[in-house]
Design an enzyme around this catalytic site. Structure first.
Site, short mmCIF file in Angstrom:
data_model
loop_
_atom_site.label_atom_id
_atom_site.label_comp_id
_atom_site.label_asym_id
_atom_site.label_seq_id
_atom_site.Cartn_x
_atom_site.Cartn_y
_atom_site.Cartn_z
NE ARG A 229 78.38 -47.37 -82.17
CZ ARG A 229 77.55 -48.06 -81.39
NH1 ARG A 229 77.91 -48.41 -80.18
NH2 ARG A 229 76.36 -48.42 -81.83
CG ASP A 253 81.49 -52.42 -73.62
OD1 ASP A 253 81.88 -53.57 -73.37
OD2 ASP A 253 80.40 -52.18 -74.20
CD GLU A 258 83.71 -52.09 -81.32
OE1 GLU A 258 84.02 -51.45 -80.31
OE2 GLU A 258 82.57 -52.52 -81.53
CG HIS A 290 80.30 -53.21 -78.61
ND1 HIS A 290 80.65 -52.38 -79.66
CD2 HIS A 290 79.07 -52.78 -78.22
CE1 HIS A 290 79.68 -51.52 -79.89
NE2 HIS A 290 78.71 -51.74 -79.02
P1 NAD Z 1 70.65 -40.74 -76.94
O1 NAD Z 1 70.41 -40.33 -78.35
O2 NAD Z 1 69.48 -40.93 -76.03
O3 NAD Z 1 71.62 -39.66 -76.24
C1 NAD Z 1 72.80 -39.18 -76.82
C2 NAD Z 1 73.05 -37.80 -76.23
O4 NAD Z 1 74.33 -37.35 -76.69
C3 NAD Z 1 72.01 -36.75 -76.66
O5 NAD Z 1 71.50 -36.07 -75.53
C4 NAD Z 1 72.81 -35.83 -77.56
O6 NAD Z 1 72.35 -34.48 -77.52
C5 NAD Z 1 74.20 -35.97 -76.95
N1 NAD Z 1 75.27 -35.48 -77.81
C6 NAD Z 1 75.31 -35.38 -79.17
N2 NAD Z 1 76.44 -34.78 -79.56
C7 NAD Z 1 77.14 -34.48 -78.43
C8 NAD Z 1 78.36 -33.82 -78.18
N3 NAD Z 1 79.11 -33.34 -79.19
N4 NAD Z 1 78.77 -33.68 -76.90
C9 NAD Z 1 78.01 -34.13 -75.87
N5 NAD Z 1 76.83 -34.74 -76.05
C10 NAD Z 1 76.39 -34.93 -77.31
O7 NAD Z 1 71.55 -42.05 -77.01
P2 NAD Z 1 71.72 -43.19 -75.91
O8 NAD Z 1 70.65 -44.20 -76.07
O9 NAD Z 1 71.92 -42.54 -74.58
O10 NAD Z 1 73.08 -43.87 -76.41
C11 NAD Z 1 74.32 -43.19 -76.41
C12 NAD Z 1 75.34 -43.99 -77.19
O11 NAD Z 1 75.62 -45.20 -76.49
C13 NAD Z 1 74.86 -44.49 -78.56
O12 NAD Z 1 75.07 -43.48 -79.55
C14 NAD Z 1 75.74 -45.68 -78.80
O13 NAD Z 1 76.90 -45.27 -79.51
C15 NAD Z 1 76.16 -46.11 -77.42
N6 NAD Z 1 75.68 -47.47 -77.08
C16 NAD Z 1 76.60 -48.41 -76.74
C17 NAD Z 1 76.18 -49.69 -76.39
C18 NAD Z 1 77.16 -50.77 -75.97
O14 NAD Z 1 76.77 -51.95 -75.91
N7 NAD Z 1 78.39 -50.45 -75.64
C19 NAD Z 1 74.82 -49.99 -76.42
C20 NAD Z 1 73.90 -48.99 -76.76
C21 NAD Z 1 74.35 -47.73 -77.10
#
Ligand code: NAD
Length: 327
Positions: A229, A253, A258, A290
């Site tokens: 994000r 990305d 954005e 994105h």
């Molecule tokens: P997920 O919930 O499986 O994993 C997120 C991880 O981040 C968890 O293990 C959590 O404990 C950890 N976390 C929380 N706070 C933290 C901190 N302060 N420091 C370090 N780690 C921390 O989520 P995911 O499916 O792996 O997705 C991650 C992120 O990817 C989503 O939140 C979303 O913002 C982003 N995303 C982007 C796209 C894109 O197209 N660019 C697509 C999907 C997801």
């Protein structure tokens, strides 16, 4: 037939939802969901929204007035929703996982493109410029990848890095002790990493996790990759660091401003956002719009789970994909 108002739709959304949907009447709108456009949902009990829709208290109240009961997020993130305002009024359902591979593979693609300067080489050779000057990269093999967030996407990204022969360190408030991952604190990760990839959600704790102070700890050659994000990075601090050669480069990305810019063709407009204009112009910055999620597998999963979420709601089933306010 139950109707769903789809906001912020693009041709690829329509293609996939039309292909898979059998049970609902879908009303597609190009407009993003926001207080001013919420009226388009009239006659629908459900709306379907995306990452840059503005789902604040005003939007929610307007939707509730119109009889909307459910917001179907066709994405994993929900940082754009005022969850407190929705509490007790609307259900929020999301697609928690659709293809961690799509995002993790895009993150590695960005690193390779940035490090090996593939976009620059591509542009050169199209003009029969076969010079290698300025295209030097470094081996990823033996270098250290710092991964912030070891959830679904972070874990796949770690596997990819290991495939490249990289050492991996990570930080996460919920470390998985059985994973064999070396967990370190944030500052140590900033100091030791040759590349840093962000895979945590946007929360109060993670907003500007990469700021001036974090950058000050990093190696001068570090490559920072953000497929999570935009607001995880203080873009102005990033730009200053790039200008002063305090980091090696960045691949983004997502971008904190954005909304209204990404996903759209702005090529015939004057983009007045000075920060992104300067970032785009730097030779050691790569920006994609994105698109990390955009694979066929991910779109199929997003479509199926979004529609299933609504089926489950209508049939009164347990809603495993519901997002609830923690307060
Ligand atoms: P997920 O919930 O499986 O994993 C997120 C991880 O981040 C968890 O293990 C959590 O404990 C950890 N976390 C929380 N706070 C933290 C901190 N302060 N420091 C370090 N780690 C921390 O989520 P995911 O499916 O792996 O997705 C991650 C992120 O990817 C989503 O939140 C979303 O913002 C982003 N995303 C982007 C796209 C894109 O197209 N660019 C697509 C999907 C997801």
């Amino acid at each position: 037939m139950e109707r769903i108002a789809f906001f912020d739709t693009k041709p690829y959304d329509r293609e996939w939802f039309d292909r898979i949907n059998k049970n609902f009447e879908i009303r597609y709108f190009e407009a993003r969901l926001r207080p001013e456009s919420a009226g388009l949902a009239e006659g629908c009990r459900a709306v379907c929204a995306f990452v840059n829709d503005i789902i604040n208290a005003r939007t929610i109240d307007r939707l509730v007035e119109l009889g909307v009961e459910v917001i179907l997020m066709r994405c994993a993130g929900y940082n754009n929703i005022a969850l407190n305002a929705a509490k007790g009024k609307l259900k929020i359902l999301r697609v928690p996982a659709y293809s961690p591979y799509a995002v993790a593979e895009h993150a590695m693609g960005l690193i390779l493109a940035l490090n090996r300067k593939i976009p620059r080489a591509y542009i050169r050779t199209r003009d029969f410029n076969f010079s290698l000057v300025g295209l030097m990269g470094f081996d990823l093999h033996g270098k250290t990848a710092g991964v912030i967030g070891t959830g679904k996407i972070g874990r796949v990204f770690i596997d990819i890095c290991r495939g490249f022969g990289m050492d991996v360190i990570a930080c996460d408030p919920h470390p998985d002790s059985s994973s064999g991952i070396e967990y370190v604190d944030k500052d140590e990760l900033f100091k030791r990493s040759d590349i840093i990839s962000l895979h945590c959600p946007l929360t109060h704790d993670t907003r500007y996790i990469i700021d001036e102070g974090a950058i000050a700890l990093m190696k001068k050659s570090v490559l920072i990759v953000n497929t999570s994000r935009g607001q995880l990075i203080d873009s102005e601090a990033l730009l200053s660091a790039l200008n002063e050669k305090r980091i090696g480069g960045a691949a983004l990305d997502v971008y904190e401003e954005e909304s209204g810019l990404f996903f759209e063709d702005n090529s015939d407009k004057i983009v007045t956002d000075e920060v992104i204009s300067l970032l785009v112009s730097r030779p050691n910055v790569i920006i994609t719009s994105h698109q990390a999620f955009l694979t066929e597998e991910a779109m199929r999963n997003i479509t199926e789970v979004t529609l299933q979420n609504y089926e489950d709601y209508l049939q009164g089933k347990q809603l495993d994909n519901e997002v609830k306010s923690k307060e």
